[in-house]
Motif scaffolding. Structure first.
Motif: not given
Length: 89
Positions: A7-14, A17-22
């Motif tokens: 899901t989109l929530d799964d993608l946002k979480r990963i 976790e992996g690349a951070g968030a701007d």
């Protein structure tokens, strides 16, 4: 995880976790059709995200196909197309 969809929530979480968030990117906004580049994620960040998805979901994401999934919607569709589907008994 064959009984669940990616899901989109799964993608946002990963992604977080992996690349951070701007700090300027709001992943909680309507981002499904926004290019990853505009969200602040480059090809290296998507490769890291893909690696994490492979480990977590037991799929293999072809590095040649990954760049074609340039939006969250396309990325989610790609992952879901690789997940096994439950067959009725």
């Amino acid at each position: 995880m064959s009984d669940s969809r990616f899901t989109l929530d799964d993608l946002k979480r990963i992604l977080r976790e992996g690349a951070g968030a701007d700090e300027e990117t709001d992943l909680d906004a309507d981002i499904l059709d926004t290019e990853f580049e505009l969200l602040g994620y480059d090809s290296l960040a998507l490769l890291e995200t893909g690696s994490r998805i492979e480990l977590a979901y037991g799929v293999v994401l072809d590095e040649a196909v990954l760049p074609k999934a340039s939006t969250p919607r396309a990325f989610i569709d790609l992952v879901n197309s690789l997940l096994p589907t439950d067959q009725p008994a």
